[in-house]
Design an enzyme around this catalytic site. Structure first.
Site, mmCIF file in Angstrom:
data_model
loop_
_atom_site.group_PDB
_atom_site.id
_atom_site.type_symbol
_atom_site.label_atom_id
_atom_site.label_comp_id
_atom_site.label_asym_id
_atom_site.label_seq_id
_atom_site.Cartn_x
_atom_site.Cartn_y
_atom_site.Cartn_z
ATOM 1 N N MET A 98 0.804 -1.218 0.000
ATOM 2 C CA MET A 98 0.000 0.000 0.000
ATOM 3 C C MET A 98 0.840 1.273 0.000
ATOM 4 S SD MET A 98 -2.918 -1.256 -0.274
ATOM 5 C CE MET A 98 -4.009 0.134 0.026
ATOM 6 N N HIS A 117 -3.905 -5.363 -9.575
ATOM 7 C CA HIS A 117 -4.887 -4.338 -9.215
ATOM 8 C C HIS A 117 -6.291 -4.902 -9.439
ATOM 9 C CE1 HIS A 117 -6.345 -0.282 -8.533
ATOM 10 N NE2 HIS A 117 -7.196 -0.501 -9.517
ATOM 11 N N ASP A 149 5.345 1.442 -13.442
ATOM 12 C CA ASP A 149 6.199 2.562 -13.835
ATOM 13 C C ASP A 149 5.840 3.761 -12.950
ATOM 14 O OD1 ASP A 149 3.857 3.582 -14.863
ATOM 15 O OD2 ASP A 149 4.409 3.308 -16.969
ATOM 16 N N ASP A 153 -0.858 2.962 -11.234
ATOM 17 C CA ASP A 153 -1.534 1.804 -11.843
ATOM 18 C C ASP A 153 -1.590 1.925 -13.365
ATOM 19 O OD1 ASP A 153 -1.992 0.711 -9.298
ATOM 20 O OD2 ASP A 153 -3.836 1.851 -9.062
ATOM 21 N N ALA A 181 -10.352 -14.493 -8.842
ATOM 22 C CA ALA A 181 -9.724 -14.310 -10.159
ATOM 23 C C ALA A 181 -8.274 -13.856 -10.016
ATOM 24 C CB ALA A 181 -10.526 -13.304 -10.974
ATOM 25 N N GLU A 182 -7.996 -13.007 -9.034
ATOM 26 C CA GLU A 182 -6.620 -12.529 -8.811
ATOM 27 C C GLU A 182 -5.681 -13.696 -8.547
ATOM 28 O OE1 GLU A 182 -6.001 -9.207 -6.098
ATOM 29 O OE2 GLU A 182 -8.102 -8.658 -6.293
HETATM 30 C C1 GRF Z 1 -5.743 -7.307 -3.668
HETATM 31 O O1 GRF Z 1 -7.101 -7.062 -3.953
HETATM 32 C C2 GRF Z 1 -4.865 -6.655 -4.701
HETATM 33 O O2 GRF Z 1 -5.427 -6.618 -5.965
HETATM 34 C C3 GRF Z 1 -4.751 -5.250 -4.167
HETATM 35 O O3 GRF Z 1 -4.681 -5.391 -2.762
HETATM 36 C C4 GRF Z 1 -5.312 -6.614 -2.389
HETATM 37 C C5 GRF Z 1 -4.291 -7.390 -1.622
HETATM 38 O O4 GRF Z 1 -4.822 -8.554 -1.048
HETATM 39 N N1 GRF Z 1 -3.612 -4.580 -4.733
HETATM 40 P P1 GRF Z 1 -3.842 -9.648 -0.446
HETATM 41 O O5 GRF Z 1 -2.973 -8.943 0.601
HETATM 42 O O6 GRF Z 1 -3.016 -10.198 -1.570
HETATM 43 O O7 GRF Z 1 -4.719 -10.683 0.169
#
Ligand code: GRF
Length: 208
Positions: A98, A117, A149, A153, A181-182
């Site tokens: 963050m 993201h 970069d 984002d 999905a991530e």
């Molecule tokens: C995820 O939603 C990611 O896309 C965003 O922050 C969140 C992190 O979740 N950048 P985690 O710490 O990986 O569980």
């Protein structure tokens, strides 16, 4: 941006600030052989109490906390870059980290920093991407893995996954659906980059 050719094993460092579920998804994928030639060598958090640190440690991955402690972004990033370099890190994966990176950090790892993201960029950059999507009324959103970069984002897009927005969605239910999905997308994107079978044409990443 030129295409990096990574030595094997490609040493991956992950930066987190919180629960670290994406970091675990990457770690699982490496363990299961889905990211051939990658090795996760360190997980670094800017938050001492990040739950992901413990989860990484139980898997035998080296963990470090590098807190800001009133220092400037440049000073804090300087320590993080040094920690990554001293561990021979080739590729940096941001996973819920963050903090914005300083120009020095980006320069030190140019073309070698990935981020995930929770939206289909360039829609909804910045914080609360899922809330932004709900409030805007889009029917489809998703997640994006991109190179980092100097823009927020805004670096070249490596991979995206589409997720529907349902009529009864809340921010929580949509966030949970995107997170599934991530966890699929980030390992696929990292595998592509480590494999190196792509070229960058302008902003486009063309797979071979
Ligand atoms: C995820 O939603 C990611 O896309 C965003 O922050 C969140 C992190 O979740 N950048 P985690 O710490 O990986 O569980």
């Amino acid at each position: 941006m030129s295409v990096e050719t990574f030595r094997k094993p490609c040493r991956v460092g992950v930066l987190i600030s919180g629960r670290g579920s994406n970091m675990l998804a990457l770690s699982d994928a490496i363990r299961d052989g889905r990211i051939a030639g990658a090795l996760m060598v360190a997980v670094i958090s800017d938050q001492r109490d990040a739950a992901g640190l413990q989860r990484a440690a139980t898997r035998g991955i080296e963990t470090l906390t590098i807190e800001r402690r009133g220092r400037t972004r440049a000073e804090h990033d300087g320590e993080t870059v040094a920690a990554l370099q001293s561990r021979g890190v080739d590729l940096v994966c941001l996973a819920g980290y963050m903090r914005l990176l300083s120009p020095h950090f980006i320069e030190a790892f140019r073309g070698r920093i990935l981020n995930i993201h929770p939206s289909l960029l360039p829609s909804f950059p910045g914080l609360h991407a899922q809330r932004q999507a709900l409030e805007h009324g889009v029917r489809w959103t998703g997640c994006t893995v991109h190179f980092v970069d100097e823009t927020l984002d805004g670096g070249p897009i490596i991979a995206q996954e589409v997720v529907p927005v349902l009529d009864d969605d809340t921010e929580e239910t949509l966030t949970a659906r995107i997170l599934v999905a991530e966890h699929k997308l980030y390992p696929q994107a990292l595998a592509l980059i480590v494999r190196g079978r792509y070229e960058i044409a302008g902003r486009r990443i063309i797979r071979h």
